[in-house]
Design a protein around this motif. Structure first.
Motif, PDB file in Angstrom:
ATOM      1  N   LEU A  95       5.185  -6.655  -3.479  1.00  0.00           N
ATOM      2  CA  LEU A  95       5.495  -5.229  -3.564  1.00  0.00           C
ATOM      3  C   LEU A  95       4.856  -4.427  -2.442  1.00  0.00           C
ATOM      4  O   LEU A  95       4.888  -3.190  -2.473  1.00  0.00           O
ATOM      5  N   GLY A  96       4.280  -5.078  -1.456  1.00  0.00           N
ATOM      6  CA  GLY A  96       3.640  -4.380  -0.353  1.00  0.00           C
ATOM      7  C   GLY A  96       2.207  -3.992  -0.676  1.00  0.00           C
ATOM      8  O   GLY A  96       1.619  -4.435  -1.674  1.00  0.00           O
ATOM      9  N   THR A  97       1.617  -3.171   0.179  1.00  0.00           N
ATOM     10  CA  THR A  97       0.239  -2.720   0.012  1.00  0.00           C
ATOM     11  C   THR A  97       0.181  -1.199   0.071  1.00  0.00           C
ATOM     12  O   THR A  97       1.114  -0.539   0.525  1.00  0.00           O
ATOM     13  N   ASP A  98      -0.964  -0.656  -0.394  1.00  0.00           N
ATOM     14  CA  ASP A  98      -1.154   0.797  -0.351  1.00  0.00           C
ATOM     15  C   ASP A  98      -1.854   1.185   0.942  1.00  0.00           C
ATOM     16  O   ASP A  98      -1.984   0.370   1.862  1.00  0.00           O
ATOM     17  N   GLN A  99      -2.325   2.437   1.025  1.00  0.00           N
ATOM     18  CA  GLN A  99      -2.945   2.906   2.256  1.00  0.00           C
ATOM     19  C   GLN A  99      -4.293   2.263   2.535  1.00  0.00           C
ATOM     20  O   GLN A  99      -4.836   2.386   3.637  1.00  0.00           O
ATOM     21  N   PHE A 100      -4.854   1.552   1.540  1.00  0.00           N
ATOM     22  CA  PHE A 100      -6.122   0.854   1.738  1.00  0.00           C
ATOM     23  C   PHE A 100      -5.949  -0.651   1.927  1.00  0.00           C
ATOM     24  O   PHE A 100      -6.935  -1.366   2.090  1.00  0.00           O
TER      25      PHE A 100
END
Length: 318
Positions: A95-100
């Protein structure tokens, strides 16, 4: 010659036999409960939408309980993030990654714990308050019922979200504050439904017989009225959980949730702050939004099925 001794009189057995009937009564009550549960399940499983919702909620509950073993507590850590910031979906991060650089799949699984907990506890608190108010307002007549219902009407006409925002702003930011804010602002609908059902129950002849035999207010409300309104309370609880989850997501999206925990609403708030909408990072917004919508739909389907089983006259479509 001495006369023969008279035969020993039979021993009284009423003292030793007394536990028997009580035990058989308890076993009969248990058998009736089991039969009632089995009858409820036979009717419930005929509603395909309700069964689909229950299956989805069961799967989500298993994932939420197994989250510490499936994704681990490190999934919340910002300093030990395994990926790069805002990485699109890939084999390593479905699902991808967040800003961190944290895995959104792991955050989604971990966030289900908070969202489900808030939804269940907030709905339980709301229904408990509404049931208590509704039974009291329906049982007592006169100025007591009038005063209670005027307070209920005031809460009913006030915007629920605005009241929840006020409480969440005044109190400290925590999960318990969110639960309290949702619970104390969403009970009026349940109160009015329970009051109407209480008035209908107390118009039946066996309530008059119980009063004639000396039954007090507490006896009538707990032994006669409350068991009759419990099916309505159960259906209202399942329907209220979805609303509580949506309200929690809204409060978290507005920045009024607990910043120390991960929830689906908090993920949406983080995505908004990271500029996912303007930058086109759809994988950051879609998973938590879809999860909130699916869980709310599943609880609604279960609630409608329960309501249809407990009250077949509603004619809810299957």
């Amino acid at each position: 010659m001495n006369p023969p001794n008279p035969p020993n009189p039979p021993k009284a057995t009423w003292q030793t036999d007394s536990p028997g009937p009580r035990k058989s009564t308890r076993s009969l009550q248990r058998a009736r409960r089991r039969a009632s549960v089995a009858r409820f399940w036979r009717r419930y499983r005929t509603h395909r939408a309700g069964v689909a919702g229950l299956a989805g909620l069961t799967l989500l509950a298993v994932l939420a309980l197994a989250a510490p073993w499936l994704v681990g507590d490190d999934v919340q850590s910002v300093t030990r993030a395994p990926g790069r910031a805002l990485e699109p979906p890939s084999g390593a991060f479905p699902l991808g990654t967040d800003q961190f650089g944290r895995s959104l799949l792991g955050l989604l699984v971990w966030g289900s714990r908070i969202s489900l907990t808030v939804g269940l506890l907030a709905a339980a608190l709301s229904v408990a308050i509404g049931t208590l108010v509704g039974v009291v307002a329906g049982h007592y007549r006169g100025w007591i019922s009038t005063a209670v219902m005027r307070i209920t009407d005031w809460f009913l006409v006030m915007p629920t979200l605005v009241l929840a925002i006020v409480l969440a702003t005044v109190l400290s930011r925590s999960v318990w504050t969110v639960i309290l804010a949702i619970g104390v602002t969403t009970w009026p609908t349940t109160a009015r439904l329970v009051r109407a059902q209480t008035i209908a129950v107390e118009s039946r002849p066996y309530i008059e017989r119980a009063k004639a035999l000396g039954g007090g207010h507490r006896h009538l409300m707990t032994r006669h009225v409350l068991p009759q309104v419990m099916p309505l309370v159960l259906a209202q609880t399942t329907l209220g959980i979805s609303a509580a989850i949506l309200t929690e997501a809204t409060l978290a999206f507005l920045g009024l949730g607990d910043p120390t925990v991960v929830s689906w609403g908090g993920m949406l708030q983080d995505a908004r702050e990271a500029g996912a909408v303007s930058s086109g990072h759809w994988w950051y917004l879609a998973p938590p939004g879809i999860a909130v919508a699916l869980v709310a739909l599943a609880f609604t389907l279960c609630g409608r099925a329960v309501e249809s089983v407990l009250n077949p006259r509603l004619g809810v479509s299957r």
